[in-house]
Design an enzyme around this catalytic site. Structure first.
Site, PDB file in Angstrom:
ATOM      1  N   CYS A  10       0.264  60.622  24.535  1.00  0.00           N
ATOM      2  CA  CYS A  10       0.808  61.569  25.512  1.00  0.00           C
ATOM      3  C   CYS A  10       1.978  60.933  26.262  1.00  0.00           C
ATOM      4  CB  CYS A  10      -0.294  61.967  26.490  1.00  0.00           C
ATOM      5  SG  CYS A  10       0.300  62.758  27.977  1.00  0.00           S
ATOM      6  N   CYS A  13       1.284  60.491  29.909  1.00  0.00           N
ATOM      7  CA  CYS A  13       0.411  59.342  30.165  1.00  0.00           C
ATOM      8  C   CYS A  13       1.218  58.048  30.194  1.00  0.00           C
ATOM      9  CB  CYS A  13      -0.680  59.246  29.105  1.00  0.00           C
ATOM     10  SG  CYS A  13      -1.882  60.594  29.183  1.00  0.00           S
ATOM     11  N   ASP A 400      38.525  39.179  23.405  1.00  0.00           N
ATOM     12  CA  ASP A 400      38.921  37.773  23.402  1.00  0.00           C
ATOM     13  C   ASP A 400      39.784  37.577  22.148  1.00  0.00           C
ATOM     14  OD1 ASP A 400      38.913  34.976  23.920  1.00  0.00           O
ATOM     15  OD2 ASP A 400      37.347  34.745  22.410  1.00  0.00           O
ATOM     16  N   ASP A 596      33.140  35.859  21.366  1.00  0.00           N
ATOM     17  CA  ASP A 596      32.282  35.139  20.419  1.00  0.00           C
ATOM     18  C   ASP A 596      30.924  34.803  21.013  1.00  0.00           C
ATOM     19  OD1 ASP A 596      32.816  33.035  22.124  1.00  0.00           O
ATOM     20  OD2 ASP A 596      34.235  32.064  20.778  1.00  0.00           O
ATOM     21  N   ASP A 600      32.435  32.660  26.409  1.00  0.00           N
ATOM     22  CA  ASP A 600      32.840  33.746  27.289  1.00  0.00           C
ATOM     23  C   ASP A 600      31.681  34.363  28.056  1.00  0.00           C
ATOM     24  OD1 ASP A 600      35.686  33.877  26.673  1.00  0.00           O
ATOM     25  OD2 ASP A 600      35.053  34.494  24.682  1.00  0.00           O
TER      26      ASP A 600
END
Length: 701
Positions: A10, A13, A400, A596, A600
């Site tokens: 459910c 639920c 980048d 990458d 970064d």
């Protein structure tokens, strides 16, 4: 730890259990995944969690899952099959008693009413036993206003006004709908399970006594495993003997087989296609690529999309409001003389029948879950449903450069000495200065030098973030880095980098400019096509951020058709620039940063959605990014945007369709145009269609 919620069928639920769990200290961020019937809970809070779950439904059991696999056959599947079979038999016998009641009712009515009632009551109880039990159990626990309560009140009310056939038939058809809906949900779960069927069942461990079959979880780092043709790679490792082709499609979405030989790294979940392989294990099973992928997909539901959150809140208030509206429908016979109570009671009951919000509560999370599962099969790991929404409405894509738009494979292409230095001197001092750095550019210089470096000659080594390195080599002060490094150290140099494509490393020796080394980096083959496709998809702006020299960045941007670029940026300057782009043109823009995933992390975290390229097996990428592209294929970026839009389109279809049908039939019920039969057909039909529609997200384009 991940737990299974056995017998959770459910959606209401699931929402109630989530609310109860969040009341427990330490589980404020608990999220129930209805689609996979799982929840993540700290082991020390298991007992408290079980108590909270029992408050909602005593039949739901909390069972620990030792693995994160969706797809392995268990005894629960047999129990589930038996449950479905029992429900089907009850429906069939309920239908037979209903037909008998309808046929015999004209003959029994008035003389043998007890038999007439008995036929319809037996039909009613056979079909609605579980509904009635749940409704009354919930009432005793103080939990009302769910679909069980609505159907119980509506059908008992129909009995009270002597609408016997409708009372029994409405309950029967509601239960048929619930049965079909459960089958559809299970089919969806199985489809996702099939998509994620990448978990290996066993590993062939090489021992002194020969090869023995063991569970992947029992294999240790450094052990050797043997892989036959057709078997799944059970653990990450390095090939130490043999050569073959591997099917990597289940991990990366790449259909072309990958050749491997001695010395190559391979990942768990790949399939060995031809020769036999011996592999030295480098990661335990819980740290392997396949485990990370399965865990990410399963836990994606912990980050719910705004649409999910809104629908969950809406469902909490929607049912009580409909009950109130049905109660108001009883006012007209009180204030209007001659109006029949039974007529208005019937209208109120019709409104209750159509009001169940199942279609919304089930189909929305199922749609997101399917979209995430389908994307993972194509090598796109999405960490949460909220990122699908962001990606679907993406405005600005920020890339980048190094390792993302370019291949990140650096080679020394030119050595230009000045002021009396030779090429050999320049390369030697640069290699010594870069000896302790792990940066790809540093490694390319050392590789080009090609000779053994005597560490004893290197003193006072220092890395300068975003600029380069400084070191003392044989009593000479060496600087190696970009123009910012030269300026900060006040090194005079006549620089003219126009027309240069690549990264320039300037060298200074004892505060005297000695020349530069040009490092070439190749642009990815699919970079230009990716930028073009993103613009076709309506992305407002494509931007490149890089720490490289302005001239290099300008040349790359022109070649790829990038709208804007910002060069010579330090990591913190990339974050500042991304924050500016979020409010480009004075409006809030959804931004994605594609990098990458290793160098970064700050800017990946700053973006609305951070996308890491080539993240398969990279801990840093999986940790930092919101979406991980499991191979170095930029073409996956527009594919991810299409996936997100397709998923959101399906979900919005479900919401508008379900709400539209319900509002129409609520109005028709209030006006007396629709009857209870039509209402239950509409309710069941729209829920079933919504669930079936959600399954389409598994086949995301």
């Amino acid at each position: 730890m991940i737990y299974e919620l056995k017998n959770l069928d459910c959606p209401h639920c699931a929402a109630k259990i989530e609310d109860e769990l969040k009341k427990i200290d330490g589980l404020s961020d608990a999220t129930v995944n209805f689609a996979s019937k799982t929840v993540r809970i700290n082991e020390d809070l298991e007992e408290k969690a079980e108590e909270a779950i029992k408050k909602v439904d005593p039949n739901i059991k909390l069972i620990s899952k030792k693995s994160s696999s969706f797809s392995h056959h268990t005894n629960d599947e047999d129990e589930e099959r038996d449950t479905f079979r029992t429900k089907l038999f009850r429906i069939i016998f309920s239908f037979l008693f209903l037909i008998a009641g309808i046929i015999l009712s004209p003959k029994l009515h008035g003389r043998f009413e007890i038999i007439e009632y008995s036929l319809f009551v037996i039909s009613y109880i056979l079909a609605g036993k579980s509904v009635l039990k749940a409704a009354f159990s919930n009432i005793f626990r103080g939990q009302i206003f769910d679909e069980n309560f609505l159907m119980t009140i509506a059908t008992l009310g129909a009995f009270a006004i002597h609408q016997l056939p409708e009372a029994a038939s409405v309950m029967l058809f509601y239960c048929i709908g619930e049965y079909l809906q459960s089958l559809a949900v299970n089919r969806s779960r199985k489809s996702i399970g099939d998509l994620m069927d990448i978990r290996p069942d066993y590993a062939n461990l090489v021992t002194d006594k020969g090869i023995i079959r063991v569970l992947p979880e029992t294999v240790n780092i450094g052990d050797t495993i043997f892989i036959r043709p057709g078997e799944k790679i059970p653990l990450d490792g390095e090939v130490v003997e043999g050569a073959s082709y591997l099917d990597t499609s289940t991990l990366t979405g790449e259909s072309v087989p990958r050749s491997v030989e001695t010395g190559d790294k391979i990942m768990a979940g790949m399939i060995n296609m031809e020769g036999t392989l011996k592999v030295k294990v480098e990661k335990t099973f819980e740290d392997s690529s396949v485990s990370k992928i399965l865990e990410l997909v399963q836990n994606a539901s912990s980050r719910k999309a705004k649409t999910e959150q809104i629908i969950t809140k809406f469902a909490r208030y929607y049912t009580p409001l409909v009950v109130l509206a049905a109660a108001i429908a009883l006012i007209p016979p009180v204030i209007i003389p001659g109006e029949s109570f039974s007529k208005w009671i019937y209208r109120a009951l019709t409104m209750l029948v159509i009001s169940c919000p199942c279609a919304l509560v089930i189909s929305v999370p199922l749609g997101y879950f399917g979209g995430i599962g389908g994307a993972s099969r194509k090598g796109i790991l999405v960490k949460g449903a909220n990122f699908i929404d962001i990606l679907a409405d993406l405005n600005i894509a920020v890339f980048d450069k190094t390792g993302t738009l370019t291949e990140g494979v650096f080679k020394v292409s030119r050595i230009v000495p000045v002021n009396g230095f030779t090429q050999e001197e320049l390369l030697r001092f640069a290699a010594y200065a870069e000896a302790y750095s792990n940066h790809p550019i540093s490694r390319s210089i050392i590789e080009a030098y090609g000779k053994l470096i005597n560490d004893s000659e290197i003193k006072e080594y220092k890395e300068i973030a975003g600029r380069g390195v400084m070191a003392k080599v044989k009593d000479k002060q060496i600087l190696a880095g970009n123009e910012k490094l030269l300026k900060s150290e006040e090194i005079e140099a006549n620089l003219d980098n126009k027309g240069i494509i690549g990264t320039v490393v300037h060298i200074a020796i004892d505060d005297r400019y000695a020349g530069y080394i040009l490092i070439a980096d190749k642009i990815r083959q699919d970079a230009a096509k990716t930028i073009k496709e993103l613009k076709k998809l309506g992305i407002k702006k494509v931007v490149m951020l890089t720490g490289d020299a302005k001239e290099t960045a300008e040349n790359v941007a022109k070649e790829l058709g990038i709208d804007e670029y910002y060069a010579e940026l330090l990591p913190e300057e990339k974050v500042e620039k991304l924050e500016e782009l979020k409010y480009y043109n004075g409006s809030r823009n959804n931004t994605a940063f594609i990098g990458d995933g290793i160098n970064d992390a700050p800017v990946l975290a700053c973006a609305d959605v951070g996308i890491a390229m080539g993240g398969l097996g990279s801990d840093a990428a999986i940790e930092a990014a919101d979406i991980v592209i499991m191979e170095d294929a930029l073409s996956k970026i527009p594919q991810a945007v299409k996936m997100a839009r397709y998923t959101k389109k399906i979900i919005m279809q479900n919401i508008t369709g379900a709400l539209g049908v319900k509002l129409i039939f609520l109005a028709m019920g209030a006006l007396g145009i629709a009857n209870m039969w039509e209402a239950v057909f509409a309710d069941v039909g729209v829920a079933l269609l919504a669930v079936m529609n959600s399954i389409r997200t598994l086949r995301v384009k």
